[in-house]
Design an enzyme around this catalytic site. Structure first.
Site, PDB file in Angstrom:
ATOM      1  N   LYS A 161      22.888  -0.444  45.513  1.00  0.00           N
ATOM      2  CA  LYS A 161      24.128  -0.468  46.299  1.00  0.00           C
ATOM      3  C   LYS A 161      25.104   0.577  45.780  1.00  0.00           C
ATOM      4  O   LYS A 161      25.467   0.578  44.600  1.00  0.00           O
ATOM      5  CB  LYS A 161      24.789  -1.843  46.254  1.00  0.00           C
ATOM      6  CG  LYS A 161      26.061  -1.928  47.108  1.00  0.00           C
ATOM      7  CD  LYS A 161      26.643  -3.327  47.119  1.00  0.00           C
ATOM      8  CE  LYS A 161      27.584  -3.595  45.980  1.00  0.00           C
ATOM      9  NZ  LYS A 161      28.877  -2.866  46.091  1.00  0.00           N
ATOM     10  N   ASP A 164      27.760   0.552  50.836  1.00  0.00           N
ATOM     11  CA  ASP A 164      28.737  -0.515  51.053  1.00  0.00           C
ATOM     12  C   ASP A 164      30.154   0.064  51.028  1.00  0.00           C
ATOM     13  O   ASP A 164      30.884  -0.108  50.047  1.00  0.00           O
ATOM     14  CB  ASP A 164      28.553  -1.586  49.983  1.00  0.00           C
ATOM     15  CG  ASP A 164      29.426  -2.803  50.216  1.00  0.00           C
ATOM     16  OD1 ASP A 164      29.821  -3.029  51.383  1.00  0.00           O
ATOM     17  OD2 ASP A 164      29.704  -3.522  49.240  1.00  0.00           O
ATOM     18  N   LYS A 178      32.279  -0.477  53.805  1.00  0.00           N
ATOM     19  CA  LYS A 178      33.085  -1.421  54.596  1.00  0.00           C
ATOM     20  C   LYS A 178      34.029  -0.706  55.567  1.00  0.00           C
ATOM     21  O   LYS A 178      35.244  -0.880  55.515  1.00  0.00           O
ATOM     22  CB  LYS A 178      33.865  -2.354  53.676  1.00  0.00           C
ATOM     23  CG  LYS A 178      32.996  -3.189  52.746  1.00  0.00           C
ATOM     24  CD  LYS A 178      33.856  -4.132  51.906  1.00  0.00           C
ATOM     25  CE  LYS A 178      33.010  -4.996  50.988  1.00  0.00           C
ATOM     26  NZ  LYS A 178      32.410  -4.225  49.881  1.00  0.00           N
ATOM     27  N   ASP A 216      38.333   0.603  60.989  1.00  0.00           N
ATOM     28  CA  ASP A 216      39.306   1.524  61.576  1.00  0.00           C
ATOM     29  C   ASP A 216      39.163   1.440  63.087  1.00  0.00           C
ATOM     30  O   ASP A 216      38.429   0.574  63.595  1.00  0.00           O
ATOM     31  CB  ASP A 216      39.049   2.952  61.066  1.00  0.00           C
ATOM     32  CG  ASP A 216      40.330   3.771  60.941  1.00  0.00           C
ATOM     33  OD1 ASP A 216      41.092   3.806  61.939  1.00  0.00           O
ATOM     34  OD2 ASP A 216      40.564   4.374  59.889  1.00  0.00           O
ATOM     35  N   THR A 239      34.171 -12.112  49.084  1.00  0.00           N
ATOM     36  CA  THR A 239      33.914 -13.220  48.172  1.00  0.00           C
ATOM     37  C   THR A 239      35.042 -13.442  47.174  1.00  0.00           C
ATOM     38  O   THR A 239      35.046 -14.444  46.469  1.00  0.00           O
ATOM     39  CB  THR A 239      32.593 -13.010  47.409  1.00  0.00           C
ATOM     40  OG1 THR A 239      32.623 -11.735  46.763  1.00  0.00           O
ATOM     41  CG2 THR A 239      31.403 -13.080  48.337  1.00  0.00           C
ATOM     42  N   ARG A 295      27.585  -6.801  37.792  1.00  0.00           N
ATOM     43  CA  ARG A 295      27.798  -6.887  36.348  1.00  0.00           C
ATOM     44  C   ARG A 295      26.717  -7.647  35.581  1.00  0.00           C
ATOM     45  O   ARG A 295      26.420  -7.273  34.431  1.00  0.00           O
ATOM     46  CB  ARG A 295      29.185  -7.490  36.083  1.00  0.00           C
ATOM     47  CG  ARG A 295      30.305  -6.478  36.281  1.00  0.00           C
ATOM     48  CD  ARG A 295      31.661  -7.120  36.457  1.00  0.00           C
ATOM     49  NE  ARG A 295      31.780  -7.735  37.777  1.00  0.00           N
ATOM     50  CZ  ARG A 295      32.926  -8.218  38.262  1.00  0.00           C
ATOM     51  NH1 ARG A 295      34.021  -8.167  37.532  1.00  0.00           N
ATOM     52  NH2 ARG A 295      32.973  -8.753  39.464  1.00  0.00           N
TER      53      ARG A 295
END
Length: 240
Positions: A41, A67, A69, A72, A128, A219
């Site tokens: 990613k 990713d 996102k 607009d 999230t 992480r």
């Protein structure tokens, strides 16, 4: 690359989030993790620091989940999708909150740019990091679960191939929309891992049991002393 298909099991279900602003570290993480996961990613942090080259470099090693996102006006999102598709990602993200015309524009642009080889369009529902109180402060009533279902319906009825959602909404989405939508689930934390800034989390096994297709881990992999070994440990715990 043809429109990505669902993973069968094991390591192919893992998406490693390469979240760093250091291109050299990103390259090292991609080298270490590409053999151990299904996708890499590339998000805003690395893309802003290193640009399209980061996507191309990662795509040379494994399929890429881009990713960024997009959110607009429809024409701007369509242009962004066309530019992104030229980099060869297997998946890319838009915000479902952009509404039906924006989702439709993204899907058309992906098809125009890639045809049968287009990237899958995944709609982000509710981040999230957001909980009911945070959503309420922005004027969204009913909590994350209701908002996820509202936005999911808009996205799926207007051309999105799947959704990005938290582990807590996976089973509700499967109940509402069946098996067809691809579900990519961040907020994954192996047992014993800290939640960090994620408000709605689950273990890998819990998310898969609920109906997730792909699991996004950042992480817990990239912060490990040995990222490849950490990825193998997660894969070993997944159903086969």
């Amino acid at each position: 690359m043809p429109l990505i298909r669902r993973p069968q099991s094991g390591r192919q279900q893992i998406i490693a989030a390469i979240d760093t602003a250091d291109p050299a570290r990103a390259a090292a993480l991609c080298r270490a993790l590409a053999p151990e996961v299904g996708l890499l990613k590339i998000g805003l942090e690395l893309f802003v620091a290193a640009g399209p080259a980061a996507v191309r470099d990662a795509a040379a090693r494994a399929p890429v989940f881009l990713d960024l996102k997009f959110h607009d006006i429809p024409n701007t999102v369509a242009g962004a999708v066309r530019s992104a598709a030229a980099l060869g990602p297997a998946m890319l993200t838009i915000h479902a909150a952009g509404g039906a015309p924006m989702v439709q524009a993204a899907r058309r642009a992906a098809e125009e740019a890639g045809g049968a080889d287009r990237p899958a369009i995944l709609a982000v529902t509710v981040l999230t990091s957001l909980d009911a109180a945070t959503l309420a402060a922005t004027g969204v009533a009913g909590g994350p679960a209701q908002q996820v279902l509202r936005l999911a319906r808009v996205a799926l009825e207007n051309g999105a191939d799947g959704l990005v959602c938290s582990p807590q909404e996976v089973s509700r989405l499967r109940d509402a929309f069946g098996d067809e939508p691809m579900l990519v689930v961040p907020g994954i934390r192996p047992a014993g891992s800290p939640a960090g800034d994620q408000a709605r989390t689950a273990t890998p096994a819990e998310a898969l049991a609920a109906g997730a297709d792909w699991l996004v881990l950042g992480r817990p992999l990239t912060g490990a002393a040995d990222p490849a070994a950490a990825a193998r440990a997660v894969a070993a715990e997944l159903p086969r």
